[in-house]
Structures are given as structure tokens and as C-alpha cells.
Design a protein around this motif. Structure first.
Motif, mmCIF file in Angstrom:
data_model
loop_
_atom_site.group_PDB
_atom_site.id
_atom_site.type_symbol
_atom_site.label_atom_id
_atom_site.label_comp_id
_atom_site.label_asym_id
_atom_site.label_seq_id
_atom_site.Cartn_x
_atom_site.Cartn_y
_atom_site.Cartn_z
ATOM 1 N N LEU A 235 3.908 -0.348 3.665
ATOM 2 C CA LEU A 235 3.059 0.554 3.488
ATOM 3 C C LEU A 235 4.117 1.389 3.816
ATOM 4 O O LEU A 235 5.308 1.096 3.524
ATOM 5 C CB LEU A 235 2.543 0.421 5.014
ATOM 6 C CG LEU A 235 1.795 -0.610 5.672
ATOM 7 C CD1 LEU A 235 1.368 -0.214 7.161
ATOM 8 C CD2 LEU A 235 0.675 -0.494 4.683
ATOM 9 N N THR A 236 3.984 2.682 3.136
ATOM 10 C CA THR A 236 4.685 3.476 2.625
ATOM 11 C C THR A 236 4.092 5.080 3.351
ATOM 12 O O THR A 236 2.815 4.545 2.738
ATOM 13 C CB THR A 236 5.049 3.701 0.820
ATOM 14 O OG1 THR A 236 4.560 4.307 -0.066
ATOM 15 C CG2 THR A 236 5.791 2.183 0.118
ATOM 16 N N LEU B 267 0.515 -0.923 -0.629
ATOM 17 C CA LEU B 267 0.474 -0.184 -0.027
ATOM 18 C C LEU B 267 0.796 1.430 0.307
ATOM 19 O O LEU B 267 1.554 1.495 1.028
ATOM 20 C CB LEU B 267 -0.878 0.042 0.873
ATOM 21 C CG LEU B 267 -2.245 1.384 1.627
ATOM 22 C CD1 LEU B 267 -2.344 1.338 0.080
ATOM 23 C CD2 LEU B 267 -2.650 0.998 2.668
ATOM 24 N N LEU B 268 0.825 1.881 -1.547
ATOM 25 C CA LEU B 268 1.256 3.413 -1.637
ATOM 26 C C LEU B 268 0.765 4.428 -0.892
ATOM 27 O O LEU B 268 -0.258 4.955 -1.572
ATOM 28 C CB LEU B 268 2.058 2.738 -2.506
ATOM 29 C CG LEU B 268 2.937 2.069 -3.620
ATOM 30 C CD1 LEU B 268 3.088 2.559 -4.830
ATOM 31 C CD2 LEU B 268 4.155 1.241 -2.735
ATOM 32 N N GLY B 269 1.479 4.661 0.063
ATOM 33 C CA GLY B 269 0.725 6.165 0.522
ATOM 34 C C GLY B 269 -0.294 5.830 1.428
ATOM 35 O O GLY B 269 -1.096 6.801 1.482
ATOM 36 N N SER B 270 -0.344 4.906 2.586
ATOM 37 C CA SER B 270 -0.642 4.765 3.356
ATOM 38 C C SER B 270 -1.290 5.510 4.843
ATOM 39 O O SER B 270 -2.568 5.286 5.472
ATOM 40 C CB SER B 270 0.224 3.408 4.485
ATOM 41 O OG SER B 270 1.134 3.404 5.278
ATOM 42 N N THR B 271 -0.356 6.406 4.405
ATOM 43 C CA THR B 271 -0.303 7.451 5.277
ATOM 44 C C THR B 271 -2.177 8.796 5.134
ATOM 45 O O THR B 271 -2.331 9.958 5.786
ATOM 46 C CB THR B 271 0.539 8.536 6.499
ATOM 47 O OG1 THR B 271 1.475 8.822 4.671
ATOM 48 C CG2 THR B 271 1.854 7.816 6.798
ATOM 49 N N ASP C 225 5.701 -6.248 6.747
ATOM 50 C CA ASP C 225 6.751 -7.110 6.277
ATOM 51 C C ASP C 225 8.376 -6.126 6.686
ATOM 52 O O ASP C 225 9.141 -6.229 7.257
ATOM 53 C CB ASP C 225 7.264 -7.900 5.493
ATOM 54 C CG ASP C 225 6.617 -9.219 5.321
ATOM 55 O OD1 ASP C 225 6.238 -9.513 6.164
ATOM 56 O OD2 ASP C 225 6.336 -9.522 4.198
ATOM 57 N N SER C 226 7.596 -4.890 5.840
ATOM 58 C CA SER C 226 8.726 -3.950 5.384
ATOM 59 C C SER C 226 8.160 -2.042 5.293
ATOM 60 O O SER C 226 6.462 -2.449 4.897
ATOM 61 C CB SER C 226 9.579 -3.746 4.412
ATOM 62 O OG SER C 226 8.217 -4.479 2.965
ATOM 63 N N VAL C 227 8.591 -1.092 5.413
ATOM 64 C CA VAL C 227 8.054 0.303 5.381
ATOM 65 C C VAL C 227 9.171 0.917 4.472
ATOM 66 O O VAL C 227 10.189 0.806 4.738
ATOM 67 C CB VAL C 227 7.985 1.064 6.932
ATOM 68 C CG1 VAL C 227 6.927 0.211 6.988
ATOM 69 C CG2 VAL C 227 8.754 1.325 7.458
ATOM 70 N N VAL C 228 8.370 2.089 4.079
ATOM 71 C CA VAL C 228 9.529 2.762 3.013
ATOM 72 C C VAL C 228 8.885 4.120 2.881
ATOM 73 O O VAL C 228 7.899 4.700 3.318
ATOM 74 C CB VAL C 228 9.365 2.885 1.388
ATOM 75 C CG1 VAL C 228 10.214 3.216 0.851
ATOM 76 C CG2 VAL C 228 9.708 1.217 1.221
ATOM 77 N N ILE C 229 9.540 4.856 3.211
ATOM 78 C CA ILE C 229 9.969 6.541 3.776
ATOM 79 C C ILE C 229 11.041 7.403 2.035
ATOM 80 O O ILE C 229 11.217 7.486 2.531
ATOM 81 C CB ILE C 229 10.199 7.093 5.276
ATOM 82 C CG1 ILE C 229 9.662 8.295 5.484
ATOM 83 C CG2 ILE C 229 11.345 6.841 5.519
ATOM 84 C CD1 ILE C 229 8.068 8.595 6.295
#
Ligand code: NDP
Length: 389
Positions: free
Chosen positions: A34-35, A7-11, A53-57
Motif C-alpha cells: 500500500l502507498t 495498491l498505489l494511493g490507497s489513502t 507486506d510493505s508500505v511506501v510513503i
């Protein structure tokens, strides 16, 4: 088997609503990645709740804070554009939900499509800026692109099972925050007023684009690419109650429409579960209390961004990409109260006048146009007097 979601742009607005759906259906979905752009605090909370599993900022300056927040968890923490590209292509991902805003969403869509992933697409800028590149790429890699935008989801639903030629796609529109304002009033509207959409709670960029009707122009371009429909067959119509989300007219004159109370959960959920439909908590439509639905023409003179978008689409090549870039710069300047509402359209117009026409033969050509158009738009704004009305 559960669908594994990046999910890109989860925030953001769509991201949060996507997570609501995942939370309600733990047996159907699981979150792989999530990113976010900068909001590391919310991203960290979401990652822990959904056991990602992972997050990208995306903004590398926020990496340390995010890492510290997730210290002691097994969640892998990455930062930057290249990381975003890699996570969407991971073998652990079945579907990429692209809920990024702006041109930043294009590269991850390209990466997902190249890896043959299903893309549930909210990021309309992918198709506005790069539809001419992304759609053939998706066809080559057999990567389905399923729309999340409510109008395009409505058209998708109306077209399901239909094989006959389409006479018209009718894209509906609430009219935005300033539907009833005169041209004189529009010259003085504030950011706060522009951010009050009558029907939808969305991110700032799309809310302003809805107020200028640039968003409706974007949606015409999006529909053209998603459904391979000529521009002249795509009509727009103001439907102030936002009950009819769009319609399809066939050659026999029959028209199919998709109706519901305004909700993004329905199109987000359907993009994930299609062809299956499930309860998403939407109230049954109470026709009696609605009484009537109104239909009005789109007022193009008061909202020049719509025609600017259409004319960029008609010109084709790199013009829609430049349109998008100029729009992003102009909306950013409006949100910072640097320019007035009418100057959003003026910035786009001046930018499109400066852009040189080039064929889009790959991702690089899009990136070059995007950069040049941003520069032209920023130069135009920089040349304006400090307080401009
Ligand atoms: P929001 O502004 O609410 O959220 C955007 C998300 O993208 C946030 O997670 C944000 O992170 C992240 N982001 C922003 N800029 C970048 C960047 N440069 N690189 C990486 N990540 C970035 O937007 P919306 O959810 O409203 O909209 C998302 C997309 O969906 C848009 O294309 C919009 O047009 C489309 N859409 C939205 C609808 C809605 O109801 N909201 C309806 C139909 C379509 P952070 O929080 O850290 O800033």
C-alpha cells in the motif's frame, strides 16, 4: 489463486474503494503493498488491517512517523520515489492498481509496465501526459492496462467481443458542479462550490477538473490511447443523471451503452476480476423511477479547458504533458484561493503558448516538459495581482 495487489494511493478516494472490494472478497485478493503521499496514519491503519507486506510513503519526511506507527509489525516500511518503483516491480505482485493523482502516477505505471505487470489504471494523468510513451511500452512488454475510469470501463465493456470497426466513442459527462452557471457566475464561484460534484465523491483534483471540464478533455485523450481511436471519432455528451457511463457506435449504426447508477466500485472491481463479473452491491437500475434520461451538448465556450485539452491533443508531442502540468499548478492555486476559477483555463492557455514543441522519445523528455510547464504556469500565477477575479 489470489491476485496479489500493489495498491498505489490507497489513502485516496479510489484507493479506499479498492480496499472495500478487497475486504469483501478475501478469497480473491490479497494486498502486497500500500502507498500514500503524506497520510501515514491512514496508511498504517490500512496496512495492519490488510496485513500488507510493505508500505511506501512518497514524502520521505513522513517516514519516521510511519515506521513508528508500524513498529512491532512485520510490515516493511519504505519511502520515496525509488521505493515506489521497486515495489511495483516485485515478483510478489500480480496487479498494480494505480490510484495516484497527477503526474506522480506516470513513473509507477512505467515501472509496472516494464515489469510486465497488469495495471488497473485510475491515474488518467499517466495517459494524458505520457500516453504516447506508455502505450507502445505496454505493448512491447505485453502488460495489460485495464481502465478504472468509469467512462473508459464502460467503453471497454461495450467493446468486449467486438471485432468490427468503431464509428464513434461517445464519452458521457455529468456536466460538473457548474453545468448551469453563466459565464458571469463562473467568475465568482468558490472552492467550496467547485468541490461539490453533483454525482460523484472524488479527490479534490479530479473534482475541480470535472467542474472546469478539463477532466472531460483528459478523458478524450485517455480514450484515444486506450482504444487507439482517432480524436475526431471521440465525441462527448452531457448525460446529467450519470446513468449512461459511455457508449460505442459501430459502422452499422448500432450503439452499445453501459448503464448503472453512478458507482466506482463496479469499474474498480471489473478491472480486477475481468472477464468475470461479480455482485459489488450496486442497486438494480430502476428504469420506471428514473423516467427519462437527458442528453445535452457540452458547452465549450463556458468551459474553455475542454478545448485547450483537445487542441493540445491535436498538436500532440509534448503538448498534452504540458497541459497536464499546467492544470496541476492551476488547480493547486485555485484550491489555495490564489486564483479565480476562470484563471485555471487562462493559466493553462498561457503555459501552452510558452511551451516549445518537442518529440517524446523517452521518459526524460516527459519529465523535462513537465518541469518546464510547471515553471511557466507558476510564473504566470506569480505575476498576477494578489487578489484576482
Ligand atoms: P485522491 O486525491 O483522493 O487520492 C490520491 C492518492 O494518491 C492518495 O492516496 C494520495 O496520498 C496519493 N498521492 C497524491 N499525490 C501523490 C504523490 N505526489 N506521490 C505519491 N502519492 C500521491 O484522488 P482520487 O482517488 O480521487 O483519484 C485518483 C486517480 O483516479 C486520479 O488520477 C483521478 O483522476 C482518477 N479517477 C478518480 C475517480 C474517483 O472517483 N475518485 C474516478 C475516475 C478516475 P495522501 O492521501 O497521502 O495524500
Amino acid at each position: 489463486m489470489k491476485q496479489r495487489i500493489a495498491l498505489l494511493g490507497s489513502t485516496g478516494s479510489i484507493g479506499i474503494q479498492t480496499l472495500d472490494i478487497v475486504r469483501e472478497n478475501p478469497g480473491l485478493f490479497e494486498i502486497t503493498t500500500l502507498t500514500a503521499h503524506r497520510n501515514w496514519e491512514r496508511l498504517a491503519r490500512q496496512a495492519v488491517e490488510f496485513d500488507a507486506d510493505s508500505v511506501v510513503i512518497a514524502d520521505e519526511r513522513q517516514y519516521d512517523a510511519l515506521r513508528q506507527a508500524l513498529d512491532g509489525t512485520p510490515i516493511k516500511v519504505y519511502a520515496g520515489e525509488e521505493a515506489l518503483r521497486q515495489v511495483v516491480q516485485s515478483g510478489q505482485v500480480d496487479v498494480v492498481v494505480n490510484a495516484l493523482v497527477g503526474y506522480a502516477g506516470l513513473m509507477p505505471t512505467v515501472a509496472a509496465v516494464e515489469a510486465g505487470k497488469k495495471v488497473a489504471l485510475a491515474n488518467k494523468e499517466t495517459l494524458v501526459a505520457g500516453g504516447c510513451y506508455v502505450m507502445p511500452l505496454a505493448a512491447r512488454h505485453k502488460a495489460p492496462i485495464v481502465p478504472i475510469d468509469s467512462e473508459h470501463s464502460a467503453i471497454f465493456q461495450c467493446l468486449t467481443g467486438e471485432k468490427s470497426p468503431v464509428r464513434r466513442l461517445i464519452v458521457t459527462c455529468s456536466g460538473g458542479a457548474f453545468r448551469d452557471r453563466s459565464r458571469e457566475e463562473l467568475a465568482h464561484v468558490t472552492v467550496e462550490q467547485a468541490l461539490k460534484h453533483p454525482q460523484w465523491r472524488m479527490g479534490d483534483k479530479i473534482t475541480i477538473d470535472s467542474a472546469t471540464l478539463l477532466n472531460k478533455g483528459f478523458e478524450v485523450i485517455e480514450a484515444k490511447w486506450l482504444y487507439g481511436t482517432e480524436l475526431k471519432k471521440i465525441h462527448t455528451l452531457v448525460q446529467p443523471e450519470s446513468i449512461i457511463h459511455s457508449m460505442v457506435e459501430f459502422d452499422d449504426g448500432g450503439i452499445l451503452a453501459q448503464l448503472s447508477y453512478p458507482s466506482m466500485e463496479l469499474p474498480i472491481q471489473l478491472a480486477l476480476t475481468y472477464p468475470k463479473r461479480m455482485d459489488c452491491g450496486l442497486k438494480p437500475l430502476d428504469f420506471e423511477s428514473l423516467g427519462a434520461l437527458r442528453f445535452l451538448p457540452l458547452e465549450r465556450k463556458r468551459f474553455p479547458c475542454y478545448d485547450l485539452a483537445l487542441s493540445a491533443a491535436e498538436t500532440g508531442d509534448n503538448y498534452p504533458c504540458a497541459l497536464n502540468a499546467a492544470g496541476e499548478i492551476a488547480v493547486g492555486a485555485f484550491l489555495k484561493e490564489r486564483i479565480s476559477f476562470p484563471l485555471i483555463a487562462e493559466t493553462i492557455k498561457r503555459t501552452l503558448e510558452k511551451v516549445s514543441r518537442t518529440r517524446i522519445n523517452g521518459y526524460e523528455a516527459l519529465a523535462e516538459t513537465d518541469a518546464a510547464a510547471r515553471r511557466y504556469a507558476a510564473e504566470f500565477i506569480a505575476g498576477l495581482p494578489a487578489k484576482t477575479e
